[in-house]
Enzyme design. Structure first.
Site, PDB file in Angstrom:
ATOM      1  CE1 TYR A   1      -4.041  -1.988   4.861  1.00  0.00           C
ATOM      2  CE2 TYR A   1      -3.524   0.286   4.285  1.00  0.00           C
ATOM      3  CZ  TYR A   1      -3.830  -1.003   3.912  1.00  0.00           C
ATOM      4  OH  TYR A   1      -3.904  -1.322   2.576  1.00  0.00           O
TER       5      TYR A   1
ATOM      6  CB  SER B   1      -0.893   0.002   1.245  1.00  0.00           C
ATOM      7  OG  SER B   1      -1.508   1.253   1.440  1.00  0.00           O
TER       8      SER B   1
END
Length: 354
Positions: A165, A140
């Site tokens: 995350y 990501s």
């Protein structure tokens, strides 16, 4: 440009997170492009968001009528993962299963450790023991954290995550590198930049904005609208994944007689960040055009500019030069075209007619 060293026709591919936004789009693209491919899809169908969208995505895959096997299971279940690998001769793995979302990681950290750490470890172990030719996995843009240099390059240090995350996604890259070095497993990580499009995730800003505006609620625009995002249309993401799947990093032996890790990381982004306020303006125009909102909708009355929220960053901007160099590909879908496709899908999904 790199030459393909994997022919996907006639191979068996495992796609985890197959009921997800990118996963389902990828499976459809693979069936459309490789008629002799066999695909095993795995997904736990979590209730993180609307299950109806997940089942619609799976139905769209079934409509292709390809060599498709779906397994409802969790990659954090090691026995289930091992069973799938034992029962199928899997050549390529695309790991898209993950607990996504920056803000959710602040309130529900356990799910990130389960899926993104334990689950990814299980995938790596299965690839190790079953001689998979290529593991492609989703990372990501969040790994860039508080980096101030833009555009973000894969050569940049990414040691400053600002959310759990992001930390789990960076951990995936480190784990993959270790397994690549120790067991000579070809691994490619892909850092996705703000993916959007039809049948997307309802927790993403563009989707959440649409739901709220349709209900007459106020949308919050963070950092007072001074955010820049490298919005990337889902079809562009998928095209990048498909190209990467067909070239596994080459295995080589170093001067020490040990494997040089067959390992790569690429950005997949639009290389053109958009201001969040401009994004909202285009979204509202396309929602009106699709009949989701009335032509006289008062947007100013439904917008609130608020401070930055924890875990967020002011800008994302992908340097895609490595992807262009190695695969001759750069995402190109305009924000206008992408949001138009989303607005039309949203109208159809909710039975809205002009």
């Amino acid at each position: 440009m790199l030459e393909n060293n994997i022919n996907l026709n006639g191979r068996t591919v495992l796609v985890t997170g197959a009921a997800g936004f990118i996963g389902a789009s990828l499976v459809r693209r693979l069936f459309a492009g490789f008629p002799d491919i066999a695909i095993i899809g795995m997904d736990c169908i979590s209730d993180y968001y609307d299950l109806g969208i997940k089942h619609e995505r799976l139905a769209s895959i079934e409509a292709y009528g390809g060599n498709w096997t779906f397994v409802r299971g969790n990659i954090a279940d090691r026995d289930e993962v091992e069973r799938i690998f034992k029962e199928h001769d899997i050549s390529v793995v695309v790991n898209l299963a993950a607990q996504a979302g920056v803000r959710y990681s602040i309130t529900n950290p356990d799910s990130y450790i389960e899926s993104n750490i334990i689950g990814f470890y299980n995938i790596l172990e299965a690839c190790r023991h079953h001689e998979v030719e290529h593991l492609v996995y989703a990372s990501s843009s969040s790994v860039y954290g508080s980096n101030t240099k833009v555009p973000y390059s894969t050569e940049d240090k990414v040691d400053n995550p600002v959310s759990l995350y992001a930390a789990t996604k960076k951990s995936n890259e480190l784990m993959a590198h270790a397994y690549s070095k120790l067991y000579n497993i070809p691994c490619t990580g892909l850092r996705f930049f703000t993916v959007y499009g039809p049948a997307g995730r309802p927790d993403m800003a563009y989707f959440g904005f649409t739901d709220k505006l349709r209900k007459g609620e106020t949308i919050k625009i963070f950092n007072y609208g001074n955010c820049m995002r490298d919005f990337t249309y889902v079809d562009d993401i998928v095209e990048g994944v498909v190209r990467v799947m067909q070239h596994a990093p080459e295995k080589r032996t170093g001067d020490d007689g040990l494997p040089v890790p067959p390992y790569m990381v690429y950005n997949i982004g639009n290389n053109s960040p958009e201001n969040l306020l401009d994004f909202v303006t285009i979204l509202q125009e396309e929602l009106i055009a699709a009949g989701v909102l009335p032509a006289d909708y008062d947007f100013d009355a439904h917008k609130e500019l608020v401070p930055m929220q924890p875990g967020d960053v002011p800008v994302t901007f992908a340097d895609t030069s490595a992807l262009e160099r190695d695969f001759g590909f750069k995402p190109s879908t305009s924000l206008r075209d992408g949001l138009r496709s989303f607005a039309r899908w949203y109208a159809g999904y909710h039975g809205i007619s002009k």
